[in-house]
Design a protein around this motif. Structure first.
Motif, mmCIF file in Angstrom:
data_model
loop_
_atom_site.group_PDB
_atom_site.id
_atom_site.type_symbol
_atom_site.label_atom_id
_atom_site.label_comp_id
_atom_site.label_asym_id
_atom_site.label_seq_id
_atom_site.Cartn_x
_atom_site.Cartn_y
_atom_site.Cartn_z
ATOM 1 N N UNK A 171 1.028 -0.984 0.024
ATOM 2 C CA UNK A 171 -0.075 -0.042 -0.145
ATOM 3 C C UNK A 171 0.892 1.247 -0.006
ATOM 4 N N UNK A 172 0.339 2.310 -0.474
ATOM 5 C CA UNK A 172 0.941 3.709 -0.629
ATOM 6 C C UNK A 172 0.082 4.775 0.319
ATOM 7 N N UNK A 173 0.357 4.853 1.556
ATOM 8 C CA UNK A 173 -0.540 5.618 2.550
ATOM 9 C C UNK A 173 -0.353 7.144 2.042
ATOM 10 N N UNK A 174 0.831 7.675 1.587
ATOM 11 C CA UNK A 174 0.961 8.973 1.148
ATOM 12 C C UNK A 174 1.917 8.927 0.065
ATOM 13 N N UNK A 175 1.797 10.112 -0.826
ATOM 14 C CA UNK A 175 2.886 10.738 -1.737
ATOM 15 C C UNK A 175 3.303 12.262 -1.600
ATOM 16 N N UNK A 176 4.431 12.146 -1.270
ATOM 17 C CA UNK A 176 5.007 13.616 -1.324
ATOM 18 C C UNK A 176 5.622 13.999 -2.786
ATOM 19 N N UNK A 177 4.921 14.840 -3.505
ATOM 20 C CA UNK A 177 5.314 14.991 -4.745
ATOM 21 C C UNK A 177 6.204 16.181 -4.850
ATOM 22 N N UNK A 178 7.538 16.112 -5.338
ATOM 23 C CA UNK A 178 8.718 16.795 -5.566
ATOM 24 C C UNK A 178 8.724 17.760 -4.330
ATOM 25 N N UNK A 179 9.001 17.364 -3.036
ATOM 26 C CA UNK A 179 9.203 18.111 -1.818
ATOM 27 C C UNK A 179 10.529 18.844 -2.048
ATOM 28 N N UNK A 237 -4.088 2.713 -4.870
ATOM 29 C CA UNK A 237 -2.690 2.852 -5.159
ATOM 30 C C UNK A 237 -1.684 1.909 -4.556
ATOM 31 N N UNK A 238 -0.656 1.348 -4.861
ATOM 32 C CA UNK A 238 0.281 0.636 -4.447
ATOM 33 C C UNK A 238 1.546 0.752 -5.120
ATOM 34 N N UNK A 239 2.728 -0.029 -4.772
ATOM 35 C CA UNK A 239 3.946 0.106 -5.155
ATOM 36 C C UNK A 239 4.687 -1.120 -5.109
ATOM 37 N N UNK A 240 5.131 -1.475 -6.152
ATOM 38 C CA UNK A 240 6.104 -2.811 -6.113
ATOM 39 C C UNK A 240 7.767 -2.299 -6.219
ATOM 40 N N UNK A 241 8.612 -3.100 -5.752
ATOM 41 C CA UNK A 241 10.099 -2.553 -5.720
ATOM 42 C C UNK A 241 10.596 -2.969 -6.900
#
Length: 264
Positions: A171-179, A237-241
């Motif tokens: 799971x992807x709890x949050x996204x920080x866009x180009x911080x 949304x989710x993420x794989x490595x």
């Protein structure tokens, strides 16, 4: 064995690597990393037996150079889809998904930019396999790479709970866009984060439903990236490595990183 349809993005990408990149010939069509361009490398990256012939999404202005580059390496593709240069990645994903649905294809789509460097094909295929297994459960799957430096050029995905013990989807709890650099330093102190590599894997029907839920017709919303158009507001949304060295070749730091690896 998994089966999926690649969607290779080959439109304009701005001029962040100017003067190497120009509107008439983006750097993805130049062969500065070796004999082939990064566009050609991408086509070859999605040529394993698991892949169906790719869809190539580009603009009318770049159609001829796309065709020339395919001919140069004798590459066979399924179809070239043409979009206005203002359409953006999200629109490209929608058009590809609608193309697949019209042909009753339910295989996952792998939407992949053509201006990335990926060092290890085996690691890439392991990530693709995990992404397919996850996409078949209705998820919007991003690919995460290890953040090897503090950077405000990339977005950071928070790596949450694992979806299934059999593969690497999280799971992807949050996204920080180009911080900013300060935000990056604070962010990395509070949990596991990875860079968003900019690929997306999803099945056609869930992808269309997700885009229409978020944006309606989408036609009035131009230049939405996959991240902005799909991931940011998605509840699936989710993420794989992607466990290999990766570089974004639309930026000078990414180009230097890839050149250094190739030279060594």
């Amino acid at each position: 064995m998994i089966t999926l349809r690649p969607v290779v993005l080959a439109g304009t990408d701005g001029l962040r690597a100017h003067p190497l990149s120009t509107a008439e010939c983006p750097q993805k069509f130049l062969s500065f990393l070796g004999m082939d361009s990064s566009f050609q490398d991408t086509l070859e990256r999605v040529s394993d037996p698991e892949f169906l012939l790719p869809l190539i999404v580009t603009t009318p202005a770049l159609k001829d150079i796309v065709q020339d580059q395919c001919d140069d390496i004798a590459y066979e593709y399924e179809e070239i889809l043409l979009l206005d240069e203002t359409a953006g990645e999200a629109m490209a994903a929608l058009v590809a998904a609608e193309w697949a649905m019209a042909r009753k294809e339910t295989y996952p789509l792998l939407v992949i930019p053509s201006d990335h460097f990926v060092a290890d094909q085996g690691a890439f295929m392991r990530a693709v396999t995990d992404a397919c297994l996850t996409a078949e459960k209705g998820y919007m799957v991003s690919f995460g790479v290890v953040a090897d430096r503090l950077s405000s050029e990339h977005s950071y995905l928070e790596v949450g709970a694992r979806l299934d013990t059999r593969y690497s989807g999280h799971h992807v709890p949050s996204i920080h866009q180009r911080p900013s650099r300060e935000v990056v330093e604070q962010t990395l102190q509070h949990g596991p984060y990875v860079w968003n590599a900019g690929l997306l894997c999803a099945c056609p029907d869930p992808l269309i439903a997700e885009l229409k839920r978020q944006h309606g017709a989408l036609s009035g919303r131009v230049n939405l990236s996959l991240e902005e158009g799909v991931l940011v507001k998605s509840e699936k949304r989710c993420v794989v490595s992607l466990l290999t060295t990766w570089a974004d070749l639309t930026t000078w730091p990414g180009i230097w990183k890839a050149l250094t690896l190739i030279e060594t």
